[in-house]
Design an enzyme around this catalytic site. Structure first.
Site, PDB file in Angstrom:
ATOM      1  N   HIS A 171       0.834  -1.209   0.000  1.00 30.21           N
ATOM      2  CA  HIS A 171       0.000   0.000   0.000  1.00 30.21           C
ATOM      3  C   HIS A 171       0.870   1.261   0.000  1.00 30.21           C
ATOM      4  O   HIS A 171       0.723   2.130  -0.876  1.00 30.21           O
ATOM      5  CB  HIS A 171      -0.905  -0.027   1.235  1.00 30.21           C
ATOM      6  CG  HIS A 171      -1.796   1.168   1.372  1.00 30.21           C
ATOM      7  ND1 HIS A 171      -3.120   1.161   0.988  1.00 30.21           N
ATOM      8  CD2 HIS A 171      -1.556   2.417   1.849  1.00 30.21           C
ATOM      9  CE1 HIS A 171      -3.658   2.348   1.226  1.00 30.21           C
ATOM     10  NE2 HIS A 171      -2.724   3.131   1.746  1.00 30.21           N
ATOM     11  N   GLU A 172       1.764   1.350   0.973  1.00 32.52           N
ATOM     12  CA  GLU A 172       2.607   2.552   1.063  1.00 32.52           C
ATOM     13  C   GLU A 172       3.548   2.654  -0.133  1.00 32.52           C
ATOM     14  O   GLU A 172       3.864   3.758  -0.592  1.00 32.52           O
ATOM     15  CB  GLU A 172       3.394   2.544   2.380  1.00 32.52           C
ATOM     16  CG  GLU A 172       2.536   2.541   3.638  1.00 32.52           C
ATOM     17  CD  GLU A 172       1.542   3.687   3.715  1.00 32.52           C
ATOM     18  OE1 GLU A 172       1.795   4.759   3.112  1.00 32.52           O
ATOM     19  OE2 GLU A 172       0.498   3.523   4.375  1.00 32.52           O
TER      20      GLU A 172
ATOM     21  N   HIS B  12       1.856   4.539  -2.893  1.00 29.68           N
ATOM     22  CA  HIS B  12       1.959   5.991  -2.687  1.00 29.68           C
ATOM     23  C   HIS B  12       3.330   6.501  -3.130  1.00 29.68           C
ATOM     24  O   HIS B  12       3.445   7.522  -3.822  1.00 29.68           O
ATOM     25  CB  HIS B  12       1.783   6.325  -1.202  1.00 29.68           C
ATOM     26  CG  HIS B  12       0.379   6.309  -0.701  1.00 29.68           C
ATOM     27  ND1 HIS B  12      -0.628   7.059  -1.279  1.00 29.68           N
ATOM     28  CD2 HIS B  12      -0.184   5.654   0.347  1.00 29.68           C
ATOM     29  CE1 HIS B  12      -1.754   6.865  -0.592  1.00 29.68           C
ATOM     30  NE2 HIS B  12      -1.517   6.011   0.384  1.00 29.68           N
TER      31      HIS B  12
ATOM     32  N   GLU C 189      -4.742   7.561  -3.195  1.00 25.40           N
ATOM     33  CA  GLU C 189      -5.178   6.263  -2.673  1.00 25.40           C
ATOM     34  C   GLU C 189      -5.465   5.277  -3.804  1.00 25.40           C
ATOM     35  O   GLU C 189      -5.398   4.063  -3.598  1.00 25.40           O
ATOM     36  CB  GLU C 189      -6.405   6.427  -1.780  1.00 25.40           C
ATOM     37  CG  GLU C 189      -6.158   7.216  -0.497  1.00 25.40           C
ATOM     38  CD  GLU C 189      -5.064   6.612   0.383  1.00 25.40           C
ATOM     39  OE1 GLU C 189      -4.758   5.406   0.248  1.00 25.40           O
ATOM     40  OE2 GLU C 189      -4.511   7.359   1.218  1.00 25.40           O
TER      41      GLU C 189
END
Length: 504
Positions: free
Chosen positions: A268-269, A272, A298
């Site tokens: 997830h990170e 980003h 997101e």
């Protein structure tokens, strides 16, 4: 008739951008250190430094002469190159959002949220909502007042929804969430009625923290991050930030009894960070640096976490990384078993650990509570009760304490009311990207199975990342997908995936 020469105004614009950049850089670095390595007693000084920098940035941007420069340049946009034209448009909007808020009040608010963030950390560890509660009321009150400064004719919550995702409002999100709930709630009920769940037995036990941090680096390298332009730190609540395209931060945590949490937090990170590293480097010292909105941001994190990371095709290369670090515990696991385990769908308490199907309901709960706080129908003292009622109503789970309830997320301590809906919206954007890639001939599953994400990254870089803040969300979606945003891509994806997994 005098012919306008933009040379001096462009020089003034460039000088302004560098001064604003220096303050953004300092604030970003201070924030990262505050969340990762600063001592507990360092919070007051950090808050004061951030407040001073915030006030300086506000005064720079809102100075009358800056408004005059931007007006002249906007009136002669045909004389500007594309980058400067985008800078003028974005800075003008940033200025309009800031100019109505007095600089001193903005600085006081920065002190407030810095202090609130520190209190939240301690409150979560102590399971002590009461200590954090006054800050929630103060932040909401301040954000309502600021919204009145910015646009007194609009609903205060709408003002903040629009700042986190340009062009959105409660009416927009109400339509979106109605569509999502119409799909997800019956699906969750059908899954629960099935009476079968994939086994997690192979992933239980103790997973050494040091090896998990090595695994974290393996994962973001597999995603394709430039490791020479990345710092990884440790924190209570994972987050990502970036100073320039060549300097991104990821802060995360590991749980020694839950290796899967680390894997998907890093995916997830990493999404980003890929976005931040992929912005046109020419934008680095300008207002065009960084993601254009939290929904688009997101969409990148949730894309790599779910559309890539939880796909059956990617199970083999991802599992291979995990087996390399934990051969004794995971060496016997096969990719299909792993795929089923990481797509186990069941109601739960913690948003960041939630499965792909029920995740949107966690967001709906926060969205509904934020509306009640901003309308004045609820105060912070009501939040634990509202939280428990909605978790019982939407997900059928009992909330045992505030640490696993209303204190689980850092966002409200940072004044990020209006952010949560963008997580669900970003998930829906991602389904539309994936469908368009496949339509255009990208062998999505084949690439994931090979662990070769370069063509997928290239598609996103060309359509999304490179533009930074130079294109607004609606324009990005239209340009990338050839159509406006359509949530049916998302609901169809969820229906097809979980109907197949659970044999519904």
């Amino acid at each position: 008739m005098t012919t306008y020469d933009p040379t001096s105004d462009l020089a003034a614009l460039d000088a302004l951008e560098l001064k604003l950049f220096a303050r953004r850089y300092a604030m970003g670095d201070i924030n990262f250190n505050g969340e990762t390595i600063d001592p507990a007693k360092g919070a007051p000084a950090r808050g004061e430094a951030l407040a001073i920098l915030s006030e300086e940035a506000h005064e720079l941007l809102c100075a009358p002469e800056v408004g005059e420069v931007l007006e002249r340049l906007a009136a002669h946009a045909e004389l500007l190159d594309d980058t400067h034209a985008h800078q003028v448009r974005v800075l003008t909007r940033d200025r309009e959002q800031s100019i109505s808020v007095p600089a001193r009040e903005e600085a006081d608010y920065t002190r407030l949220v810095s202090e609130a963030g520190d209190v939240w950390h301690r409150a979560k560890l102590a399971n002590d909502w009461a200590s954090f509660e006054p800050y929630v009321d103060r932040i909401v009150e301040t954000m309502r007042r600021f919204a009145g400064y910015k646009d007194p004719a609009r609903d205060p919550y709408d003002v903040w929804l629009d700042e986190f995702e340009i062009g959105t409002s409660r009416a927009f999100y109400d339509r979106f969430f109605d569509q999502v709930k119409e799909c997800v709630i019956p699906l969750v009920a059908d899954v629960c009625a099935k009476g079968w769940q994939p086994s997690l037995d192979s992933f239980r036990g103790h997973f050494d923290a040091a090896k998990q941090w090595e695994l974290a680096r393996d994962i973001v390298e597999l995603e394709g991050l430039d490791m020479d332009a990345l710092v990884i730190g440790k924190t209570e609540h994972p987050f990502t930030d970036s100073l320039v395209s060549s300097h991104a931060f990821i802060a995360s945590h590991v749980h020694e009894d839950d290796v899967i949490s680390n894997v998907y937090s890093m995916l997830h990170e990493g999404g980003h960070a890929l976005y931040e590293q992929g912005v046109n480097p020419a934008y680095d010292y300008t207002s065009l640096k960084g993601g254009v909105s939290m929904g688009i941001h997101e969409s990148q994190s949730r894309f790599f976490e779910n559309y890539v990371g939880r796909s059956e095709a990617f199970a083999a290369p991802l599992l291979a990384l995990m087996q390399r670090r934990f051969p004794e515990q995971l060496g016997h696991v096969d990719p299909h078993e792993f795929y089923l385990a990481v797509n186990r769908a069941e109601p739960s308490l913690i948003r960041t650990e939630a499965d792909e199907l029920t995740y949107a309901l966690h967001i709906v709960i926060r969205y509904e509570i934020e509306q009640l706080l901003f309308s004045g129908e609820a105060k912070a003292c009501d939040v634990p009760r509202l939280w428990a009622e909605r978790y019982k109503g939407y997900l059928g789970v009992e909330v045992p304490d505030d640490r696993r309830g209303a204190l689980q997320d850092t966002h409200w301590g940072g004044g990020m009311f209006g952010y949560f809906p963008t997580y669900a919206l970003g998930s829906a954007y991602g389904a539309q990207y994936r469908d368009k890639m496949v339509e255009e001939g990208v062998d999505f599953d084949g690439l994931c199975a090979a662990g070769d994400l370069a063509p997928i990254r290239a598609w996103l870089a060309e359509r999304i990342w490179q533009f930074g803040r130079a294109k607004d969300p609606n324009d990005l979606i239209l340009g990338a997908c050839g159509e406006p945003f359509d949530a049916s891509h998302f609901t169809r994806y969820l229906t097809d995936k979980f109907t197949t997994i659970y044999g519904l």
